[in-house]
Design a protein around this motif. Structure first.
Motif, PDB file in Angstrom:
ATOM      1  N   TYR A 124      23.898  60.850  49.630  1.00 20.52           N
ATOM      2  CA  TYR A 124      22.755  60.687  50.520  1.00 20.52           C
ATOM      3  C   TYR A 124      21.491  60.858  49.697  1.00 20.52           C
ATOM      4  O   TYR A 124      21.304  61.882  49.048  1.00 20.52           O
ATOM      5  N   ASN A 125      20.637  59.836  49.727  1.00 22.60           N
ATOM      6  CA  ASN A 125      19.411  59.817  48.915  1.00 22.60           C
ATOM      7  C   ASN A 125      19.707  60.181  47.462  1.00 22.60           C
ATOM      8  O   ASN A 125      18.978  60.934  46.831  1.00 22.60           O
ATOM      9  N   GLY A 126      20.822  59.657  46.941  1.00 22.25           N
ATOM     10  CA  GLY A 126      21.162  59.803  45.534  1.00 22.25           C
ATOM     11  C   GLY A 126      21.955  61.048  45.172  1.00 22.25           C
ATOM     12  O   GLY A 126      22.411  61.168  44.038  1.00 22.25           O
ATOM     13  N   SER A 127      22.128  61.972  46.116  1.00 19.74           N
ATOM     14  CA  SER A 127      22.838  63.220  45.812  1.00 19.74           C
ATOM     15  C   SER A 127      24.142  63.322  46.596  1.00 19.74           C
ATOM     16  O   SER A 127      24.231  62.831  47.723  1.00 19.74           O
ATOM     17  N   GLU A 186      17.571  46.393  47.625  1.00 21.72           N
ATOM     18  CA  GLU A 186      16.632  47.316  46.970  1.00 21.72           C
ATOM     19  C   GLU A 186      15.484  46.540  46.331  1.00 21.72           C
ATOM     20  O   GLU A 186      14.334  46.981  46.377  1.00 21.72           O
ATOM     21  N   ASP A 237      17.758  51.398  54.126  1.00 20.56           N
ATOM     22  CA  ASP A 237      16.629  51.819  54.940  1.00 20.56           C
ATOM     23  C   ASP A 237      15.742  50.625  55.295  1.00 20.56           C
ATOM     24  O   ASP A 237      14.770  50.317  54.613  1.00 20.56           O
ATOM     25  N   THR A 239      22.209  60.754  56.492  1.00 23.99           N
ATOM     26  CA  THR A 239      21.357  59.857  57.267  1.00 23.99           C
ATOM     27  C   THR A 239      21.534  60.149  58.747  1.00 23.99           C
ATOM     28  O   THR A 239      20.583  60.120  59.518  1.00 23.99           O
ATOM     29  N   ASP A 271      19.674  63.619  59.680  1.00 25.21           N
ATOM     30  CA  ASP A 271      18.222  63.501  59.602  1.00 25.21           C
ATOM     31  C   ASP A 271      17.679  62.555  60.671  1.00 25.21           C
ATOM     32  O   ASP A 271      16.652  62.821  61.290  1.00 25.21           O
ATOM     33  N   GLN A 280      20.115  54.392  51.355  1.00 24.05           N
ATOM     34  CA  GLN A 280      19.943  55.722  51.924  1.00 24.05           C
ATOM     35  C   GLN A 280      21.219  56.549  51.788  1.00 24.05           C
ATOM     36  O   GLN A 280      21.179  57.697  51.373  1.00 24.05           O
ATOM     37  N   GLN A 281      22.359  55.957  52.167  1.00 25.45           N
ATOM     38  CA  GLN A 281      23.623  56.694  52.088  1.00 25.45           C
ATOM     39  C   GLN A 281      24.736  55.699  51.832  1.00 25.45           C
ATOM     40  O   GLN A 281      24.684  54.572  52.314  1.00 25.45           O
ATOM     41  N   ALA A 297      15.502  50.654  50.532  1.00 25.89           N
ATOM     42  CA  ALA A 297      16.190  51.661  49.722  1.00 25.89           C
ATOM     43  C   ALA A 297      17.600  51.945  50.232  1.00 25.89           C
ATOM     44  O   ALA A 297      17.860  51.927  51.436  1.00 25.89           O
TER      45      ALA A 297
END
Length: 150
Positions: free
Chosen positions: A51-54, A113, A134, A83, A86, A120-121, A118
């Motif tokens: 999620y968001n790169g992590s 992208e 996103d 995602t 949030d 997102q997940q 972006a």
């Protein structure tokens, strides 16, 4: 014209809920359908959710209704970063995504992208993988890419 995804057929609508059992019972009663089995997403080791790169341990309870050519997915997220969590916190219960079956996941992610949408997940599921892009600012909902193994 094929568009960015090469496919414009909506496969699924995902709806975030606080209580998947209660809401799936309401849908079943409303449409005169059997209440589906509630399934839980795979553990982080299997799902490899990012999620968001992590990496995230996020999981969710899911209920699926097959509505002809369209699937309705009810999603009750846990409280780990995702995602789903949030979006639910920010927007409340309701629509989260529209999903499309695609081929070439990495290429489609890179293409989107490049257009300013972006990643997102993303994660794996038995038989394939998914990615949430996103697209909210432009489309008022996220787009989910689904790629199933052949």
């Amino acid at each position: 014209m094929t568009g960015l995804l090469g496919n414009h057929f909506v496969t699924q609508i995902g709806i975030l809920v606080n209580d998947v059992e209660k809401v799936s019972a309401a849908y079943a009663a409303f449409f005169g359908l059997e209440q589906p089995e509630i399934v839980v997403t795979d553990t982080a080791e299997l799902a490899q959710t990012r999620y968001n790169g992590s990496k995230t341990e996020a999981r969710a309870k899911l209920a699926f209704f097959d509505m002809g050519s369209l699937q309705l997915e009810l999603i009750e997220p846990d409280h780990q970063p995702s995602t789903w969590r949030d979006y639910l916190n920010e927007h409340g219960e309701g629509p989260h995504h529209i999903a499309f079956v695609i081929e070439g996941m990495q290429e489609k992610i890179m293409l989107l992208e490049g257009k300013g949408f972006a990643l997102q997940q993303k994660g794996e599921y038995t038989g394939g993988r998914y990615a949430y892009m996103d697209t909210f600012k432009e489309l008022k909902v996220l787009v989910e890419l689904l790629e199933n193994d052949k």
